[in-house]
Design a protein around this motif. Structure first.
Motif, PDB file in Angstrom:
ATOM      1  N   GLU A  42       0.857  -1.182   0.000  1.00  0.00           N
ATOM      2  CA  GLU A  42       0.000   0.000   0.000  1.00  0.00           C
ATOM      3  C   GLU A  42       0.891   1.229   0.000  1.00  0.00           C
ATOM      4  N   ASP A  43       0.345   2.330  -0.454  1.00  0.00           N
ATOM      5  CA  ASP A  43       1.120   3.563  -0.509  1.00  0.00           C
ATOM      6  C   ASP A  43       0.162   4.737  -0.563  1.00  0.00           C
ATOM      7  N   HIS A  44       0.726   5.926  -0.415  1.00  0.00           N
ATOM      8  CA  HIS A  44      -0.040   7.168  -0.536  1.00  0.00           C
ATOM      9  C   HIS A  44       0.756   8.140  -1.375  1.00  0.00           C
ATOM     10  N   ASN A  45       0.118   9.229  -1.767  1.00  0.00           N
ATOM     11  CA  ASN A  45       0.767  10.228  -2.606  1.00  0.00           C
ATOM     12  C   ASN A  45       1.988  10.810  -1.909  1.00  0.00           C
ATOM     13  N   ARG A  46       3.029  11.078  -2.696  1.00  0.00           N
ATOM     14  CA  ARG A  46       4.268  11.645  -2.167  1.00  0.00           C
ATOM     15  C   ARG A  46       4.785  12.759  -3.083  1.00  0.00           C
ATOM     16  N   VAL A  47       3.883  13.468  -3.732  1.00  0.00           N
ATOM     17  CA  VAL A  47       4.294  14.485  -4.697  1.00  0.00           C
ATOM     18  C   VAL A  47       4.816  15.767  -4.040  1.00  0.00           C
TER      19      VAL A  47
END
Length: 158
Positions: A42-47
């Motif tokens: 799983e991951d989330h935005n890292r922009v």
């Protein structure tokens, strides 16, 4: 068709999107699930790092290419808080991942951002099926779309 298992994973995506927002990033979260139901990654935005390719769907596509066979990828499902952008849809297609399930559509996001006065992105919003052929896509999930909208409203100060 979105079922109860799908909703469980989509709720986790919304939690990851909230975590992204809470840590200063745009609210997107995604989960990769194997055919047997095991959550693999799983991951989330890292922009906020300045690299606008650091979307969770893209990260999961890369993870799957490094850690799964092509057969395993084809049977896996990617759950995400927001429909894949064209970059992420292409990555998903190139590595041969299976089904995509999303809580909110790119069309909904574009409408919400317009209502909030946010300028349109340089990258067009396209349905996943306009980028990847022969893929099963389910979404949006009305039960969760409003939560996703609220996260974007928080991001843009409303």
């Amino acid at each position: 068709m979105i079922n109860d298992t799908d909703l469980k994973h989509l709720r986790r995506c919304v939690e990851l999107a909230k975590h992204a927002l809470d840590t200063g990033d745009e609210p997107f979260g995604s989960v990769l699930v194997a055919a047997d139901g095991e959550v693999l990654a799983e991951d989330h935005n890292r922009v906020s790092s300045g690299d606008h390719t650091r979307h969770p769907e893209f990260a999961l596509a890369r993870w799957s290419a490094e850690n799964m066979t092509s057969e395993e990828r084809s049977k896996a499902t990617v759950y995400t808080s927001g429909e894949h952008c064209p970059m992420c849809a292409a990555a998903h297609g190139w590595v041969g991942l299976g089904r995509i399930v999303y809580a909110s559509s790119s069309k909904q996001l574009a409408q919400w951002l317009s209502e909030l006065g946010v300028p349109a992105s340089r990258v067009r919003n396209l349905p996943i099926q306009d980028v990847v052929r022969d893929i099963q896509v389910d979404g949006p999930a009305p039960e969760l779309s409003e939560q996703v909208r609220e996260l974007h409203q928080q991001l843009h100060g409303e």
